[in-house]
Motif scaffolding. Sequence first.
Motif, short mmCIF file in Angstrom:
data_model
loop_
_atom_site.label_atom_id
_atom_site.label_comp_id
_atom_site.label_asym_id
_atom_site.label_seq_id
_atom_site.Cartn_x
_atom_site.Cartn_y
_atom_site.Cartn_z
N ARG A 185 68.00 20.05 24.78
CA ARG A 185 66.71 19.76 25.41
C ARG A 185 65.55 20.25 24.55
N LYS A 186 65.71 21.41 23.94
CA LYS A 186 64.64 21.95 23.09
C LYS A 186 64.43 21.09 21.85
N GLN A 187 65.44 20.33 21.47
CA GLN A 187 65.32 19.42 20.34
C GLN A 187 64.71 18.08 20.75
N GLY A 188 64.39 17.95 22.03
CA GLY A 188 63.76 16.73 22.52
C GLY A 188 64.72 15.66 22.97
N ALA A 189 66.01 15.96 23.03
CA ALA A 189 67.01 14.98 23.45
C ALA A 189 67.38 15.20 24.91
N TRP A 190 68.09 14.23 25.47
CA TRP A 190 68.49 14.28 26.87
C TRP A 190 69.72 15.15 27.04
N ALA A 191 69.75 15.94 28.12
CA ALA A 191 70.91 16.76 28.43
C ALA A 191 71.04 16.88 29.95
N LEU A 192 72.27 16.89 30.42
CA LEU A 192 72.51 17.06 31.85
C LEU A 192 73.78 17.88 32.04
N LEU A 193 73.67 18.93 32.83
CA LEU A 193 74.82 19.77 33.17
C LEU A 193 75.14 19.58 34.65
N LEU A 194 76.33 19.10 34.93
CA LEU A 194 76.79 18.87 36.29
C LEU A 194 77.85 19.90 36.67
N THR A 195 77.87 20.26 37.94
CA THR A 195 78.88 21.16 38.48
C THR A 195 79.36 20.57 39.80
N ASP A 245 65.76 32.10 29.96
CA ASP A 245 65.43 32.51 28.60
C ASP A 245 66.48 33.44 28.01
N GLU A 246 67.61 33.56 28.68
CA GLU A 246 68.61 34.54 28.25
C GLU A 246 69.89 33.92 27.73
N ARG A 247 70.37 32.87 28.33
CA ARG A 247 71.60 32.26 27.85
C ARG A 247 71.29 31.38 26.64
N SER A 248 71.85 31.71 25.53
CA SER A 248 71.68 30.91 24.32
C SER A 248 72.94 31.01 23.48
N LEU A 249 73.04 30.13 22.51
CA LEU A 249 74.19 30.20 21.61
C LEU A 249 74.08 31.44 20.73
N ASP A 250 72.86 31.85 20.44
CA ASP A 250 72.66 33.02 19.57
C ASP A 250 73.13 34.31 20.23
N ASN A 251 72.97 34.42 21.56
CA ASN A 251 73.35 35.68 22.19
C ASN A 251 74.71 35.61 22.89
N PHE A 252 75.50 34.60 22.55
CA PHE A 252 76.88 34.58 23.06
C PHE A 252 77.70 35.55 22.22
N ASP A 253 78.17 36.60 22.82
CA ASP A 253 78.88 37.67 22.11
C ASP A 253 80.37 37.34 22.03
N THR A 254 80.83 37.06 20.83
CA THR A 254 82.25 36.72 20.64
C THR A 254 83.14 37.95 20.63
N GLY A 255 82.52 39.13 20.49
CA GLY A 255 83.29 40.37 20.53
C GLY A 255 84.28 40.52 19.38
N GLY A 256 84.04 39.81 18.30
CA GLY A 256 84.96 39.89 17.18
C GLY A 256 86.29 39.19 17.42
N GLN A 257 86.39 38.44 18.53
CA GLN A 257 87.62 37.72 18.85
C GLN A 257 87.62 36.37 18.12
N THR A 258 88.66 36.14 17.34
CA THR A 258 88.70 34.95 16.50
C THR A 258 88.63 33.67 17.33
N ASP A 259 89.35 33.63 18.46
CA ASP A 259 89.35 32.40 19.25
C ASP A 259 87.96 32.11 19.83
N ASN A 260 87.24 33.13 20.27
CA ASN A 260 85.90 32.92 20.81
C ASN A 260 84.91 32.51 19.72
N ASN A 273 70.61 23.42 26.91
CA ASN A 273 69.25 23.88 26.67
C ASN A 273 68.85 23.69 25.22
N ALA A 274 69.79 23.90 24.30
CA ALA A 274 69.51 23.71 22.88
C ALA A 274 69.18 22.25 22.59
#
Length: 262
Positions: A84-94, A28-43, A81-82
């Motif tokens: 999946r929450k929209q009801g679509a298929w997602a898979l993350l492989l490592t 419940d913690e990793r999200s696009l909303d809480n990704f901190d870019t730190g004011g860095q333009t590239d991020n 995760n975003a």
Amino acid sequence: MTSTQRSSSTSAIRSIAQQQILPLDWEDERSLDNFDTGGQTDNALVLQAVQDLLLQRRHAALYLWGDSGSGKSHLLWAACNAVRKQGAWALLLTPQTPTSAWPDVNDLLARPPGGILAVDDAHALADWQQDWVFGLYNAARTADQAFLSSGHAAPAALPLRADLRTRLSWGLALRLSPPDDEVRARVLQRLAHDRGYSLSPELLHYMQTHLSRDLSQLARLMAAFDRYALAAQRPATVPLLKSLLAEQPQLLHTAAPEPVSG
């Protein structure tokens, strides 16, 4: 059992395995909303590119690269995760994903458009995994699935088979800058606030100067620290953190990325 039945049984087992591989921390913690870019333009550009990728309902590819701890895994997990929450298929492989959880090319081709396939730490893929990802990438193009991947270097510099390096360079390739001390402090305080407390200046300084700069690792440590403090019924302090690390030194080592599917 006939060959058709065996094939059906194998597919069912693989599907169950994919559904069961879920991350234990950060759910419940990793999200696009809480990704901190730190004011860095590239991020900021990287975050926008990931958000744009998820808005497309056709195939598009994006490759993220940067040092360990720069936020690549955070963005890949959050993107999946975003979706999946929209009801679509997602898979993350490592590279650590069990073989049983890797989808068959035909499984991917059968998925409706609009899903996402993500591959984290592409630079560490074994030979057989490179072969598999090559096939999955081509299937994602055919099936109109988004493809999001990451590695420690630009596609051309990855220690992979040449045709896979080429595939990873077909889409946009963007570099992430590692978080500075200010960003790390904000993230650590946010993780503490999410658990109902704040880090004292002394504890925050200790974490900044004595622990990993990898935010993924710090997040796992924070989750363990919270459980430890609750069990001991003691406030979060530097001595308590030192006690935890003495009992569980593995928390000081970078853990393998966690796969997620759904």
